[in-house]
Scaffold this motif. Structure first.
Motif, PDB file in Angstrom:
ATOM      1  N   THR A  32       0.831  -1.211   0.000  1.00  0.00           N
ATOM      2  CA  THR A  32       0.000   0.000   0.000  1.00  0.00           C
ATOM      3  C   THR A  32       0.858   1.250   0.000  1.00  0.00           C
ATOM      4  N   ALA A  35       2.267   1.770  -3.425  1.00  0.00           N
ATOM      5  CA  ALA A  35       1.209   2.208  -4.343  1.00  0.00           C
ATOM      6  C   ALA A  35       0.855   3.678  -4.100  1.00  0.00           C
ATOM      7  N   LEU A  36       0.826   4.100  -2.834  1.00  0.00           N
ATOM      8  CA  LEU A  36       0.561   5.512  -2.529  1.00  0.00           C
ATOM      9  C   LEU A  36       1.656   6.400  -3.121  1.00  0.00           C
ATOM     10  N   LYS A  39       1.254   6.863  -6.781  1.00  0.00           N
ATOM     11  CA  LYS A  39       0.174   7.803  -7.108  1.00  0.00           C
ATOM     12  C   LYS A  39       0.577   9.252  -6.840  1.00  0.00           C
ATOM     13  N   TRP A 105      -4.631  -1.755   6.229  1.00  0.00           N
ATOM     14  CA  TRP A 105      -4.187  -1.091   4.991  1.00  0.00           C
ATOM     15  C   TRP A 105      -5.191  -1.230   3.858  1.00  0.00           C
ATOM     16  N   ASP A 106      -5.924  -2.334   3.797  1.00  0.00           N
ATOM     17  CA  ASP A 106      -6.934  -2.470   2.745  1.00  0.00           C
ATOM     18  C   ASP A 106      -8.037  -1.434   2.905  1.00  0.00           C
ATOM     19  N   TRP A 109      -6.690   2.068   2.009  1.00  0.00           N
ATOM     20  CA  TRP A 109      -6.648   2.244   0.546  1.00  0.00           C
ATOM     21  C   TRP A 109      -8.045   2.562   0.020  1.00  0.00           C
ATOM     22  N   GLN A 110      -9.051   1.845   0.505  1.00  0.00           N
ATOM     23  CA  GLN A 110     -10.425   2.091   0.056  1.00  0.00           C
ATOM     24  C   GLN A 110     -10.887   3.500   0.413  1.00  0.00           C
ATOM     25  N   HIS A 113      -8.997   5.908  -1.987  1.00  0.00           N
ATOM     26  CA  HIS A 113      -9.102   5.777  -3.442  1.00  0.00           C
ATOM     27  C   HIS A 113     -10.322   5.042  -3.954  1.00  0.00           C
ATOM     28  N   TYR A 119     -10.206  10.986  -0.909  1.00  0.00           N
ATOM     29  CA  TYR A 119     -10.461  10.642   0.482  1.00  0.00           C
ATOM     30  C   TYR A 119     -11.454  11.592   1.144  1.00  0.00           C
TER      31      TYR A 119
END
Length: 145
Positions: A32, A35-36, A39, A105-106, A109-110, A113, A119
């Motif tokens: 995560t 991935a952040l 982005k 973390w899941d 992330w939701q 994004h 957010y």
């Protein structure tokens, strides 16, 4: 979502609590965080650790593919004069000491994004936020109420 400055705690957030040792990686933590960064978000490691313990935490993160924009400061090489508040200037704080505890973390992330919305939309839209929270594990506060 424009790139945000995100302050991230270490113990209990990136890794399981084992202080002063380094615990196991929290599920999806490094995936995560990477991935952040991809982005365009800037990550600040914001932790109680200092000295050798901090160096070990930074090295652990680097070994797992995450280097930080800054560590316990607002930007790399920040200098402070006189009395000051050691508050980090970030748009988002990810910490296990949040009200309600660490979401996972899941879920983070939701919130940040989901469905291509930023957010702020997720946090301001009670229905979207409740749907995300329902999928997360029960917290201390939810058990009380």
């Amino acid at each position: 979502m424009d790139g945000k400055i995100i302050a991230v705690d270490f113990d209990g957030t990136i890794v399981e609590h084992a202080y002063p040792e380094i615990g196991k990686e929290m599920l999806f933590a490094f995936a995560t965080l990477k991935a952040l960064q991809q982005k365009g978000h800037r990550l600040i490691l914001w932790t109680y650790r200092r000295g050798t313990l901090l160096e070990k935490a930074v090295a652990f993160c680097k070994k797992n593919g995450v280097s930080f924009y800054a560590i316990n400061e607002n930007y790399w090489g920040e200098t402070l004069d006189g009395d000051f508040s050691r508050k980090i200037n970030a748009d988002i704080f990810i910490d296990d000491r949040n009200v309600g505890g660490f979401l996972g973390w899941d879920t983070i992330w939701q919130i940040l994004h989901a469905d291509g919305k930023d957010y702020a939309h997720q946090l301001q839209n009670p229905e979207a936020h409740q749907n995300i929270r329902r999928r997360s594990k029960k917290t201390f506060w939810s058990k009380l109420y």
